[in-house]
Structures are given as structure tokens and as C-alpha cells.
Design a protein around this motif. Structure first.
Motif, PDB file in Angstrom:
ATOM      1  N   TYR A 143      -6.784   3.250   8.211  1.00  0.00           N
ATOM      2  CA  TYR A 143      -6.033   3.468   9.098  1.00  0.00           C
ATOM      3  C   TYR A 143      -4.612   4.229   8.782  1.00  0.00           C
ATOM      4  CZ  TYR A 143      -6.551  -1.904   9.411  1.00  0.00           C
ATOM      5  OH  TYR A 143      -7.023  -3.393   9.318  1.00  0.00           O
ATOM      6  N   LYS A 144      -4.181   5.058  10.059  1.00  0.00           N
ATOM      7  CA  LYS A 144      -3.013   5.660   9.358  1.00  0.00           C
ATOM      8  C   LYS A 144      -2.025   5.616   8.388  1.00  0.00           C
ATOM      9  CE  LYS A 144      -2.084   9.179  11.670  1.00  0.00           C
ATOM     10  NZ  LYS A 144      -1.128   9.721  13.065  1.00  0.00           N
ATOM     11  N   LYS A 145      -1.304   5.833   7.446  1.00  0.00           N
ATOM     12  CA  LYS A 145      -0.172   4.956   7.103  1.00  0.00           C
ATOM     13  C   LYS A 145       0.722   4.137   7.484  1.00  0.00           C
ATOM     14  CE  LYS A 145       3.267   4.675   2.977  1.00  0.00           C
ATOM     15  NZ  LYS A 145       3.675   6.234   1.929  1.00  0.00           N
ATOM     16  N   ASP A 146       0.993   5.169   8.705  1.00  0.00           N
ATOM     17  CA  ASP A 146       2.153   4.721   9.823  1.00  0.00           C
ATOM     18  C   ASP A 146       1.706   3.313  10.682  1.00  0.00           C
ATOM     19  OD1 ASP A 146       3.736   6.537   8.939  1.00  0.00           O
ATOM     20  OD2 ASP A 146       3.037   7.803  10.732  1.00  0.00           O
ATOM     21  N   VAL A 147       0.577   3.142  10.738  1.00  0.00           N
ATOM     22  CA  VAL A 147      -0.038   2.142  11.326  1.00  0.00           C
ATOM     23  C   VAL A 147       0.469   1.098  10.405  1.00  0.00           C
ATOM     24  CG1 VAL A 147      -2.357   0.881  12.469  1.00  0.00           C
ATOM     25  CG2 VAL A 147      -1.468   3.050  12.684  1.00  0.00           C
ATOM     26  N   VAL A 148      -0.163   0.067  10.096  1.00  0.00           N
ATOM     27  CA  VAL A 148      -0.424  -0.603   8.602  1.00  0.00           C
ATOM     28  C   VAL A 148       1.299  -0.871   7.903  1.00  0.00           C
ATOM     29  CG1 VAL A 148      -2.019  -0.215   7.732  1.00  0.00           C
ATOM     30  CG2 VAL A 148      -0.515   0.415   6.753  1.00  0.00           C
ATOM     31  N   LYS A 149       2.310  -0.039   8.730  1.00  0.00           N
ATOM     32  CA  LYS A 149       3.557   0.250   8.032  1.00  0.00           C
ATOM     33  C   LYS A 149       4.783  -0.607   9.266  1.00  0.00           C
ATOM     34  CE  LYS A 149       3.760   1.155   3.778  1.00  0.00           C
ATOM     35  NZ  LYS A 149       3.756  -0.125   3.086  1.00  0.00           N
ATOM     36  N   THR A 150       3.805  -0.562  10.347  1.00  0.00           N
ATOM     37  CA  THR A 150       4.668  -0.113  12.039  1.00  0.00           C
ATOM     38  C   THR A 150       4.444  -1.872  12.158  1.00  0.00           C
ATOM     39  OG1 THR A 150       4.735   1.676  12.202  1.00  0.00           O
ATOM     40  CG2 THR A 150       4.792  -0.005  13.967  1.00  0.00           C
ATOM     41  N   ILE A 151       3.115  -2.179  12.942  1.00  0.00           N
ATOM     42  CA  ILE A 151       2.457  -3.986  12.504  1.00  0.00           C
ATOM     43  C   ILE A 151       3.166  -4.844  11.548  1.00  0.00           C
ATOM     44  CG2 ILE A 151       0.878  -2.323  13.558  1.00  0.00           C
ATOM     45  CD1 ILE A 151      -1.341  -3.422  11.931  1.00  0.00           C
ATOM     46  N   GLU A 152       2.485  -6.066  12.082  1.00  0.00           N
ATOM     47  CA  GLU A 152       2.793  -7.578  11.620  1.00  0.00           C
ATOM     48  C   GLU A 152       2.263  -8.140  12.027  1.00  0.00           C
ATOM     49  OE1 GLU A 152       6.092 -11.041  11.043  1.00  0.00           O
ATOM     50  OE2 GLU A 152       6.491 -10.164  12.548  1.00  0.00           O
ATOM     51  N   VAL A 153       1.144  -8.263  10.553  1.00  0.00           N
ATOM     52  CA  VAL A 153      -0.065  -9.514  10.919  1.00  0.00           C
ATOM     53  C   VAL A 153       0.387 -11.001  10.453  1.00  0.00           C
ATOM     54  CG1 VAL A 153      -2.335 -10.024  10.299  1.00  0.00           C
ATOM     55  CG2 VAL A 153      -1.451  -7.175  10.566  1.00  0.00           C
ATOM     56  N   TYR A 154      -0.433 -11.318  11.383  1.00  0.00           N
ATOM     57  CA  TYR A 154       0.267 -13.067  11.156  1.00  0.00           C
ATOM     58  C   TYR A 154      -0.372 -13.905  11.621  1.00  0.00           C
ATOM     59  CZ  TYR A 154       2.964 -13.591  14.891  1.00  0.00           C
ATOM     60  OH  TYR A 154       3.012 -13.072  16.956  1.00  0.00           O
ATOM     61  N   GLY A 155      -0.691 -15.310  11.253  1.00  0.00           N
ATOM     62  CA  GLY A 155      -1.327 -16.453  11.878  1.00  0.00           C
ATOM     63  C   GLY A 155      -3.314 -15.804  11.583  1.00  0.00           C
ATOM     64  N   GLU A 156      -3.701 -16.012  12.705  1.00  0.00           N
ATOM     65  CA  GLU A 156      -4.977 -15.413  12.403  1.00  0.00           C
ATOM     66  C   GLU A 156      -5.481 -14.127  13.568  1.00  0.00           C
ATOM     67  OE1 GLU A 156      -7.436 -17.280  11.550  1.00  0.00           O
ATOM     68  OE2 GLU A 156      -6.561 -18.797  11.123  1.00  0.00           O
TER      69      GLU A 156
ATOM     70  N   ALA B  49       0.672  -1.198  -0.067  1.00  0.00           N
ATOM     71  CA  ALA B  49       0.158  -0.463  -0.131  1.00  0.00           C
ATOM     72  C   ALA B  49       0.783   0.547  -0.202  1.00  0.00           C
ATOM     73  CB  ALA B  49      -1.023   0.005   0.614  1.00  0.00           C
ATOM     74  N   GLN B  50       0.848   2.051  -0.264  1.00  0.00           N
ATOM     75  CA  GLN B  50       0.837   3.498  -0.579  1.00  0.00           C
ATOM     76  C   GLN B  50       0.113   4.758  -0.060  1.00  0.00           C
ATOM     77  OE1 GLN B  50       4.173   3.583  -1.763  1.00  0.00           O
ATOM     78  NE2 GLN B  50       4.021   1.158  -2.077  1.00  0.00           N
TER      79      GLN B  50
END
Length: 316
Positions: free
Chosen positions: A160-173, A83-84
Motif C-alpha cells: 500500500y501507499k502510505k496515504d491509503v493505510v492512513k485514510t481507510i478504516e478496517v474493522y469487523g471482517e 506504520a511509518q
């Protein structure tokens, strides 16, 4: 770019043309500069062929295809990386989320300062077998996470603010707990917006009852990692020491009681014949194991390449 719309999908070929057309109408009506990222999570139908055709006629559409089904969390994580936009919107591909909600979601993040805005399907068109466990799940998550202002953690429609998605890691469930992950990462302005929920128009749901068990296990993982990921000894150490001390003092009591009985000439059974002896032995063993677990986890943490990775908001 104003907005990135990230849509994870699995076998949603029928809904994709209608959904993307709906999103485009909303974007053009509001003069947004946007992109639509369709993440095909190993679909077995013609979803990827549809995405390929949509891409030919719409430059704003891009597609990512997994070789096999990895799950919604993996699809979101890859979509977030691609995402950009300054604001990232996520929604499901089944037409149960309304793109008409996008302008307000965008405004609350871009202009009102929210880090994350989670949708709340206040009126749902799901059967009780799905809505009742969901209410229980949300109640437990609110209690454990401390995020009391959200009613629906698992709603697919979020901004989401862009900073959020570039900071967190989502895995598993973990996609169910993105607000919790964001909170632990330091993004505290988490808000909620009541959104429209539509009945499923095509296909059938891809989620079974087993997702609730996995969800609660992942919640425990998030809470533990968020609080003790960089200091595991602070979790295992106190519990281990407490268990060891309890076992140790029970043992001292049994030995002292035995010695007193011998001194008084009282007939007394052996220490090993008493249930308390085995309880004390078990407590000492568990305490020792927990302490060593914390010690080993601390060594692993200190030797990890991520040990000194912290999320910095700004530097001047």
C-alpha cells in the motif's frame, strides 16, 4: 523510512523467528530502511514472548499485543496506525507468504505509482474445501465492487501507499475487502501481482467456514456505506416511495372496483375479503417504514461528526 511490514498474528510462535529472519535478509539485500510491526491478536501460546526476545536483538522489530482476540481486521487497523514507512507491506505470519516478493511490490507502489498492489496466489496449496468457496467469493466481490482485475481479494500479501493505510478504516471482517474500501476512498490505481504460495509449515489455519458468511455480509455493508453513507435517503427513499405508491394505487383500484359494482347492482364481496387488500396494506406499511428509516438515517448522518469529512489528495 522506506517500508513498514505489518504482520497480524494469532498463535504463530513457531514461525515468527524464521519469518522475521527471512524478511531481514530480503531488506538487507535490497538496502531498504524498514520496520517490522508484529501485532499479536491475543495469542494464547508463547507468541508474545518470542516477539519480546526478537525485539531485544532487532531494533527494526516492534510489537503490539491485544488483551484478547479481536480479529485480523483490528490487528491490521492498529498496525496501519503505527506504520511509518512510505510503502506498507502486509503479510500473514504462517510462512505461506514469501518476503521475497517485497522488492517488486515496493517498486510497483513507490516507482510505478500504484496505490495498492494485491497478491494473487495463482497456485494454492489449500484443500478444495477452502479454494472452491474462495473462488466463488472472489467472483461475487468482483461483480459487486467493480474491481475486475483482482483474482484474490483476501490474499494477505499486499502493498500500500502510505496515504491509503492512513485514510481507510478496517474493522469487523473488512480485511477481505481492503481493495474495495480503498476504491471507495478514492484510490483507483489498484493492481495485482502473482505471488508464491507455500504450504503451511507450522500449526493450523485459524479460519473456519463461518468466515464466508460474515464476509458476504461485510461486503454488502461496504457497498452500502460506500455509496450511500453520506446520503442514506437516496437508498431508502426511492424504494419506500415506490412501495407506498404501489400499495396506494392497489387500494384505489379496490375501492373504485367496489363502488362500480355497487352502482351496477352487482353482488360483490367486501374489499377486506380480497388478498390484494392485504398486499396493498403491506406495501404501504413497508413504504412508510423505509421512508422513515431513510429520514432518520439522514438526520443521524447530518448530525454526525464525520458528516463533512472528505479525503483530500492535495492542496496547493
Amino acid at each position: 523510512m522506506d517500508i513498514s511490514v505489518v504482520i497480524p498474528l494469532y498463535n504463530e510462535a513457531e514461525s515468527l523467528p524464521e519469518l522475521t529472519d527471512w524478511i531481514r535478509r530480503v531488506m538487507h539485500a535490497n538496502n531498504f530502511n524498514y520496520e517490522i510491526i508484529l501485532v499479536d491478536d491475543g495469542s494464547t501460546d508463547s507468541s508474545w514472548n518470542i516477539i519480546t526476545e526478537l525485539k531485544k536483538s532487532h531494533d527494526q522489530i516492534s510489537g503490539i499485543k491485544f488483551r484478547r482476540n479481536y480479529g485480523k481486521s483490528a490487528a491490521l487497523n492498529v498496525g496501519f496506525a503505527a506504520a511509518q514507512g512510505e510503502v506498507v507491506i502486509t503479510m500473514d505470519a504462517d510462512l505461506q507468504d514469501s518476503p521475497d516478493e517485497i522488492p517488486e511490490l515496493y517498486d510497483r507502489v513507490k516507482n510505478q505509482g500504484a496505490d495498492l498492489v494485491s497478491g494473487w496466489k495463482q497456485k494454492r496449496y489449500d484443500p478444495p474445501s477452502k479454494t472452491i468457496p474462495t473462488k466463488l467469493f472472489n467472483a461475487v466481490t468482483r461483480k459487486v465492487s467493480g474491481i475486475h482485475n483482482l483474482h484474490d481479494f483476501n490474499c494477505g500479501l499486499k502493498a500500500y501507499k502510505k496515504d491509503v493505510v492512513k485514510t481507510i478504516e478496517v474493522y469487523g471482517e473488512m480485511h477481505r475487502y481492503i481493495p474495495v474500501i480503498a476504491k471507495w476512498a478514492g484510490f483507483s490505481n489498484i493492481q495485482e501481482q502473482v505471488v508464491q504460495h507455500y504450504p503451511r509449515k507450522y500449526g493450523k489455519t485459524k479460519f473456519g467456514p463461518g468466515r464466508f458468511i460474515k464476509g458476504f455480509l461485510d461486503l454488502m455493508s461496504i457497498v452500502f456505506v460506500g455509496k450511500f453513507g453520506k446520503r442514506p435517503m437516496h437508498f431508502f427513499g426511492p424504494v419506500g416511495v415506490l412501495s407506498f405508491i404501489i400499495g396506494f394505487f392497489i387500494t384505489i383500484y379496490l375501492i373504485a372496483d367496489k363502488l362500480i359494482s355497487i352502482a351496477n347492482g352487482t353482488v360483490y364481496r367486501n374489499v377486506t375479503d380480497q388478498p390484494l387488500f392485504y398486499l396493498s396494506l403491506l406495501a404501504i406499511m413497508i413504504g412508510t417504514q423505509l421512508f422513515l428509516t431513510g429520514f432518520i438515517a439522514e438526520l443521524v448522518s447530518r448530525n454526525s461528526s464525520e458528516r463533512n469529512k472528505y479525503h483530500i489528495e492535495r492542496v496547493i
